[in-house]
Design an enzyme around this catalytic site. Structure first.
Site, short mmCIF file in Angstrom:
data_model
loop_
_atom_site.label_atom_id
_atom_site.label_comp_id
_atom_site.label_asym_id
_atom_site.label_seq_id
_atom_site.Cartn_x
_atom_site.Cartn_y
_atom_site.Cartn_z
N HIS A 137 -4.12 -5.45 0.95
CA HIS A 137 -3.50 -5.77 2.43
C HIS A 137 -4.22 -7.21 2.58
CE1 HIS A 137 -2.13 -1.92 4.00
NE2 HIS A 137 -3.20 -1.25 3.31
N CYS B 122 0.73 -1.16 0.16
CA CYS B 122 -0.03 0.04 0.13
C CYS B 122 0.85 1.35 0.05
CB CYS B 122 -1.19 -0.14 1.24
SG CYS B 122 -2.28 1.12 0.90
#
Length: 495
Positions: free
Chosen positions: A432, A335
């Site tokens: 994630h 991310c």
């Protein structure tokens, strides 16, 4: 008149007193007794967020508590979530959605206006539950925060929910902490407290009998038990960065190093790797070099990509990472960490910080543009290199594009995600939760020459069951249920 749903609030003498773990364990204990139990925390502060099925965000602790209660996470289990971006400011999430950015003083001025949202969410959670277990935030002894409180006694009084105070004996001074909490509460607040418990005890609990007597004499509160230290609790996903030192010791020489960014976020991504016997997961604190012996460096998620990129450079980690790649080491960005790996990060509207464009680490041929629409989505897909299934969630601002995106890390439906360098050693993805999938993690580690036999979900479930057993043994759970059910009489007396 409708009878209110039984509810019990666990507050603490301090932050990190174990409130989250206690609520999770009690959720599992009560659901095993056949009760439909739901967790709730009116206000949380954490950069470890979970995504719900309806695309909202809640604190990671409430997602774990929902799992313990065998319920899907809901935005109403944590209606106010503060995600710190700087030392004095945070992004505020209300009922799952981005509400704006507030400074600490702004939040103190406006928090009372959030109580209707909090009570609305609590009513929604309670509507479908036999009992609600509520986690406080920080400590009710922080009377400087009493005005407009929505997290501790302010909520307890507004919702007429009885309270049990948890004292953290590991920090020392627990008798004074509980007696001092009693002293500084006002009369209405004291009336909500129905007992206390001692958490994180090490040694023979009988040695604290006189301490229990002293606390009860000083406060008038009955003891509901002393909870010994439980090592298995460290296997549950942590919410606060202060818990990163809980990483399990390992004799493995295969090091995976993770720089501890100032605004590190969603670091529970790495929990499964920390449980792997063949992996030594090392969180590198500020001021320390990234170990040269690391096989892999993972740049984790960040609540402030631009701020943490500057922080990374200030520690000299950019030099360590470049040397690691030159030595042939593997590098993975998750991310915000993925965004840092590119050639540039543009923030034309000042969403993540000061408006402008900054140079990235230049290890992937991508560029990122910060945009106002935030992606918060549960996803599933396929790991391109191995065909292993992946599941996880996206929670980010910004979009990345560039030549290396032609080699994605995963595909989500028909959509590629992530980027891989031409040599394959530098990779990044927005996804994630990758490592919770045993099949993917085993395939990924095999590519590094590391064997994996870990069944991660089984480990977490076993830890929750062990925690429930532990609390059933050391707490008067029957009495705690009775206190929760006394909410009916509390509401009648308040009417």
């Amino acid at each position: 008149m409708t009878t209110p749903t039984p509810a019990l609030m666990i507050q603490g003498t301090c932050s990190n007193a174990g409130k989250s773990t206690l609520v999770a364990g009690l959720c599992r204990a009560l659901v095993r007794r056949g009760l439909k139990v739901a967790p709730f925390k009116s206000q949380n502060m954490s950069n470890n967020a979970a995504v719900t099925a309806d695309g909202g965000e809640i604190g990671r602790a409430q997602a774990v508590q929902a799992r313990a209660a065998r319920l899907p996470p809901s935005v109403h289990m944590n209606p106010v979530l503060l995600k710190p971006e700087t030392d004095t400011g945070a992004q505020m999430i209300v009922q799952g959605q981005r509400f704006g950015r507030l400074g600490a003083k702004n939040f103190l001025d406006k928090k009372a206006a959030l109580m209707p949202h909090v009570l609305d969410s609590f009513a929604r959670v309670a509507r479908d539950a036999d009992i609600v277990l509520i986690e406080g935030a920080g400590s009710p002894a922080e009377i400087n925060l009493r005005a407009g409180d929505i997290a501790n006694m302010g909520f307890a009084i507004a919702a007429q929910v009885p309270v049990v105070i948890a004292g953290d004996i590991e920090r020392g001074g627990v008798i004074a902490s509980l007696a001092g909490t009693h002293l500084v509460l006002d009369g209405d607040e004291r009336a909500m407290v129905r007992g206390y418990l001692i958490n994180k005890f090490r040694g023979d609990v009988r040695l604290f009998d006189q301490g229990l007597t002293a606390i009860t004499d000083l406060t008038g509160w009955p003891s509901l038990g002393v909870v010994p230290w439980l090592p298995q609790a460290a296997l549950l996903p942590a919410e606060d960065a202060v818990d990163l030192d809980r990483a399990r010791a390992s004799s493995s020489t295969r090091v995976i190093a993770v720089p501890m960014l100032a605004r590190i976020a969603n670091f529970d991504d790495l929990d499964p790797l920390g449980m792997e016997p063949g992996v030594k997961l090392v969180f590198v604190p500020p001021g320390q070099p990234i170990p040269a012996e690391a096989s892999v460096v993972i740049i984790p998620g960040s609540k402030s990509t631009l701020g943490d990129l500057a922080f990374l450079r200030a520690q000299g980690w950019d030099i360590d990472i470049a040397a690691h790649v030159r030595r042939g080491g593997h590098l993975l960005g998750l991310c915000g960490g993925y965004q840092m790996l590119g050639r540039s990060i543009a923030d034309p509207d000042g969403i993540d910080g000061a408006a402008g464009t900054v140079q990235g680490l230049g290890l992937l041929d991508i560029e990122t543009i910060m945009q106002g629409d935030k992606s918060t989505t549960l996803v599933s897909g396929t790991h391109c290199a191995t065909g292993a299934p992946v599941e996880g969630y996206e929670i980010h601002l910004g979009r990345s594009h560039g030549a290396d995106c032609a080699r994605p890390v995963v595909t989500i439906g028909d959509r590629p995600d992530g980027a891989i360098s031409p040599g394959g050693r530098v990779q990044g993805t927005y996804l994630h939760g990758l490592f919770t999938n045993d099949t993917f993690r085993k395939a990924w580690l095999a590519g590094l020459g590391i064997a994996s036999e870990l069944a991660y979900d089984q480990q977490v479930e076993a830890a929750l069951d062990a925690l429930a057993d532990h609390l059933e043994t050391h707490l008067d759970v029957d009495r705690m249920i009775a206190i929760a059910r006394s909410r009916h009489s509390t509401n009648q007396s308040a009417a």
